[in-house]
Scaffold this motif. Structure first.
Motif, PDB file in Angstrom:
ATOM      1  N   LEU A  91      67.801-111.831  58.971  1.00 19.38           N
ATOM      2  CA  LEU A  91      66.972-111.474  60.000  1.00 19.38           C
ATOM      3  C   LEU A  91      66.529-110.119  60.135  1.00 19.38           C
ATOM      4  CD1 LEU A  91      68.462-113.814  62.564  1.00 19.38           C
ATOM      5  CD2 LEU A  91      66.176-114.118  61.756  1.00 19.38           C
ATOM      6  N   GLU A  92      67.571-109.171  60.019  1.00 23.15           N
ATOM      7  CA  GLU A  92      67.295-107.662  60.002  1.00 23.15           C
ATOM      8  C   GLU A  92      66.356-107.370  58.995  1.00 23.15           C
ATOM      9  OE1 GLU A  92      71.149-106.035  59.837  1.00 23.15           O
ATOM     10  OE2 GLU A  92      71.717-106.564  61.893  1.00 23.15           O
ATOM     11  N   ALA A  93      66.287-107.948  57.658  1.00 27.64           N
ATOM     12  CA  ALA A  93      65.537-107.510  56.609  1.00 27.64           C
ATOM     13  C   ALA A  93      64.157-107.877  56.947  1.00 27.64           C
ATOM     14  CB  ALA A  93      66.145-108.304  55.376  1.00 27.64           C
ATOM     15  N   ALA A  94      64.081-109.059  57.603  1.00 25.31           N
ATOM     16  CA  ALA A  94      62.684-109.589  58.035  1.00 25.31           C
ATOM     17  C   ALA A  94      62.122-108.722  59.046  1.00 25.31           C
ATOM     18  CB  ALA A  94      62.686-111.043  58.535  1.00 25.31           C
ATOM     19  N   GLU A  95      62.870-108.148  59.941  1.00 28.32           N
ATOM     20  CA  GLU A  95      62.647-107.356  60.981  1.00 28.32           C
ATOM     21  C   GLU A  95      62.011-106.037  60.405  1.00 28.32           C
ATOM     22  OE1 GLU A  95      61.710-106.026  64.865  1.00 28.32           O
ATOM     23  OE2 GLU A  95      62.199-108.235  64.114  1.00 28.32           O
ATOM     24  N   ASP A  96      62.901-105.634  59.436  1.00 27.68           N
ATOM     25  CA  ASP A  96      62.499-104.252  58.851  1.00 27.68           C
ATOM     26  C   ASP A  96      61.152-104.438  58.055  1.00 27.68           C
ATOM     27  OD1 ASP A  96      64.891-103.158  59.620  1.00 27.68           O
ATOM     28  OD2 ASP A  96      65.744-103.363  57.834  1.00 27.68           O
ATOM     29  N   ARG A  97      61.044-105.541  57.385  1.00 30.37           N
ATOM     30  CA  ARG A  97      59.768-105.772  56.728  1.00 30.37           C
ATOM     31  C   ARG A  97      58.644-105.953  57.597  1.00 30.37           C
ATOM     32  NH1 ARG A  97      62.870-109.575  53.730  1.00 30.37           N
ATOM     33  NH2 ARG A  97      62.002-111.226  55.037  1.00 30.37           N
ATOM     34  N   ARG A  98      58.723-106.439  58.577  1.00 31.06           N
ATOM     35  CA  ARG A  98      57.809-106.607  59.749  1.00 31.06           C
ATOM     36  C   ARG A  98      57.253-105.333  60.365  1.00 31.06           C
ATOM     37  NH1 ARG A  98      57.089-106.174  64.971  1.00 31.06           N
ATOM     38  NH2 ARG A  98      59.350-106.021  65.241  1.00 31.06           N
ATOM     39  N   LYS A  99      58.387-104.387  60.685  1.00 30.80           N
ATOM     40  CA  LYS A  99      58.020-103.033  61.213  1.00 30.80           C
ATOM     41  C   LYS A  99      57.299-102.242  60.298  1.00 30.80           C
ATOM     42  CE  LYS A  99      61.815-103.163  64.595  1.00 30.80           C
ATOM     43  NZ  LYS A  99      63.163-102.145  65.099  1.00 30.80           N
ATOM     44  N   SER A 100      57.879-102.383  58.832  1.00 24.14           N
ATOM     45  CA  SER A 100      57.201-101.555  58.071  1.00 24.14           C
ATOM     46  C   SER A 100      55.691-101.952  57.559  1.00 24.14           C
ATOM     47  CB  SER A 100      57.948-101.773  56.525  1.00 24.14           C
ATOM     48  OG  SER A 100      57.462-101.262  55.705  1.00 24.14           O
ATOM     49  N   GLN A 101      55.541-103.129  57.713  1.00 24.52           N
ATOM     50  CA  GLN A 101      54.276-103.677  57.650  1.00 24.52           C
ATOM     51  C   GLN A 101      53.413-103.258  58.711  1.00 24.52           C
ATOM     52  OE1 GLN A 101      53.546-107.980  57.432  1.00 24.52           O
ATOM     53  NE2 GLN A 101      51.627-107.891  56.827  1.00 24.52           N
ATOM     54  N   GLU A 102      54.008-103.295  59.973  1.00 24.66           N
ATOM     55  CA  GLU A 102      53.201-102.741  61.239  1.00 24.66           C
ATOM     56  C   GLU A 102      52.776-101.213  60.959  1.00 24.66           C
ATOM     57  OE1 GLU A 102      54.327-102.301  65.719  1.00 24.66           O
ATOM     58  OE2 GLU A 102      54.871-104.336  64.935  1.00 24.66           O
ATOM     59  N   ALA A 103      53.894-100.590  60.689  1.00 25.38           N
ATOM     60  CA  ALA A 103      53.830 -99.027  60.437  1.00 25.38           C
ATOM     61  C   ALA A 103      52.628 -98.970  59.277  1.00 25.38           C
ATOM     62  CB  ALA A 103      55.092 -98.558  59.795  1.00 25.38           C
ATOM     63  N   GLN A 104      52.739 -99.577  58.298  1.00 25.66           N
ATOM     64  CA  GLN A 104      51.462 -99.335  57.261  1.00 25.66           C
ATOM     65  C   GLN A 104      49.960 -99.789  57.885  1.00 25.66           C
ATOM     66  OE1 GLN A 104      52.196 -98.316  54.262  1.00 25.66           O
ATOM     67  NE2 GLN A 104      50.031 -98.428  53.651  1.00 25.66           N
ATOM     68  N   VAL A 105      50.156-100.592  58.763  1.00 24.50           N
ATOM     69  CA  VAL A 105      48.780-101.108  59.419  1.00 24.50           C
ATOM     70  C   VAL A 105      48.411-100.037  60.290  1.00 24.50           C
ATOM     71  CG1 VAL A 105      47.566-102.699  61.063  1.00 24.50           C
ATOM     72  CG2 VAL A 105      49.092-103.527  59.084  1.00 24.50           C
ATOM     73  N   LEU A 106      49.188 -99.470  61.068  1.00 26.64           N
ATOM     74  CA  LEU A 106      48.928 -98.221  61.986  1.00 26.64           C
ATOM     75  C   LEU A 106      48.584 -97.141  61.080  1.00 26.64           C
ATOM     76  CD1 LEU A 106      51.976 -98.735  64.768  1.00 26.64           C
ATOM     77  CD2 LEU A 106      49.317 -99.417  65.125  1.00 26.64           C
ATOM     78  N   LYS A 107      49.531 -96.829  60.220  1.00 32.29           N
ATOM     79  CA  LYS A 107      48.799 -95.569  59.315  1.00 32.29           C
ATOM     80  C   LYS A 107      47.472 -95.889  58.809  1.00 32.29           C
ATOM     81  CE  LYS A 107      50.144 -93.227  55.183  1.00 32.29           C
ATOM     82  NZ  LYS A 107      51.255 -93.447  54.045  1.00 32.29           N
ATOM     83  N   GLN A 108      47.014 -96.952  58.234  1.00 30.96           N
ATOM     84  CA  GLN A 108      45.780 -97.157  57.745  1.00 30.96           C
ATOM     85  C   GLN A 108      44.641 -96.902  58.824  1.00 30.96           C
ATOM     86  OE1 GLN A 108      46.004-101.029  55.850  1.00 30.96           O
ATOM     87  NE2 GLN A 108      47.021-100.289  53.929  1.00 30.96           N
ATOM     88  N   LEU A 109      45.038 -97.601  60.270  1.00 25.21           N
ATOM     89  CA  LEU A 109      44.134 -97.382  61.235  1.00 25.21           C
ATOM     90  C   LEU A 109      44.002 -95.874  61.423  1.00 25.21           C
ATOM     91  CD1 LEU A 109      45.131-100.310  63.637  1.00 25.21           C
ATOM     92  CD2 LEU A 109      42.827-100.066  62.248  1.00 25.21           C
ATOM     93  N   ALA A 110      45.021 -95.132  61.663  1.00 23.66           N
ATOM     94  CA  ALA A 110      44.986 -93.762  61.726  1.00 23.66           C
ATOM     95  C   ALA A 110      44.142 -92.945  60.905  1.00 23.66           C
ATOM     96  CB  ALA A 110      46.352 -93.239  61.806  1.00 23.66           C
TER      97      ALA A 110
END
Length: 182
Positions: A91-110
């Motif tokens: 569950l923690e690994a899935a949460e980390d992947r989700r946060k990483s993906q979200e950060a990547q998307v936010l970085k691309q948007l920025a």
């Protein structure tokens, strides 16, 4: 159809295609009821058609002695029971992947917004430069027109003065002629 019958059927069909090719070479006219017997199948040749040969394949029921060859397991492998710690780690690994993906998307948007801002800034600068250049060209053109107009007016005035002098001289010469003749 069990696995062994299916495998045997595939092998016999490969042999059968070669056999039909050989038979068609030697016997152009098929016999009315030709049967070919194999281990677990019987092949009956049907009258030849314009499009090629045709066969009727009759499979015999599988014998109880045939043992199916297992290339793969019949049921999916059993999953082991996961402990609470393993579940928590997943569950923690899935949460980390989700946060990483979200950060990547936010970085691309920025990055996209920054690029759009740079493009807009460049467009504004180019527009300002164009406006300044156009204004400078217009001012130079207006000054040149003013100078040409003044030069043209000066030339007209000079021609007018020259005509006036000429007219005065002609009048004076005319008076002198009239005074002499008259």
């Amino acid at each position: 159809m069990c696995e062994s019958t299916r495998t045997a059927y595939k092998e016999k069909m490969k042999e059968l295609s070669m056999l039909s090719l050989i038979c068609s070479c030697f016997y152009s006219e098929p016999h009315a009821a030709t049967f070919y017997n194999y281990d677990d199948m019987q092949v009956k040749q049907i009258n030849k058609r314009a499009s090629g040969q045709s066969f009727e394949v009759i499979l015999k029921p599988p014998s109880p002695e045939a043992v199916p060859a297992l290339d793969r397991p019949l049921s999916p492998p059993k999953k082991k029971d996961l402990s609470l710690d393993e579940i928590q780690k997943k569950l923690e690994a899935a949460e980390d992947r989700r946060k990483s993906q979200e950060a990547q998307v936010l970085k691309q948007l920025a990055e996209k917004r920054e690029h759009e801002r740079e493009v807009l800034q460049k467009a504004v600068e180019e527009n300002n430069n164009f406006s300044k250049t156009a204004e400078e060209k217009l001012i130079i053109k207006m000054e040149l027109n003013k100078e040409n107009r003044e030069a043209h007016l000066a030339a007209l005035m000079e021609r007018l003065r020259e005509r006036e002098r000429h007219a005065t001289e002609v009048r004076r010469n005319k008076e002198l002629r009239e005074g002499i003749s008259g």
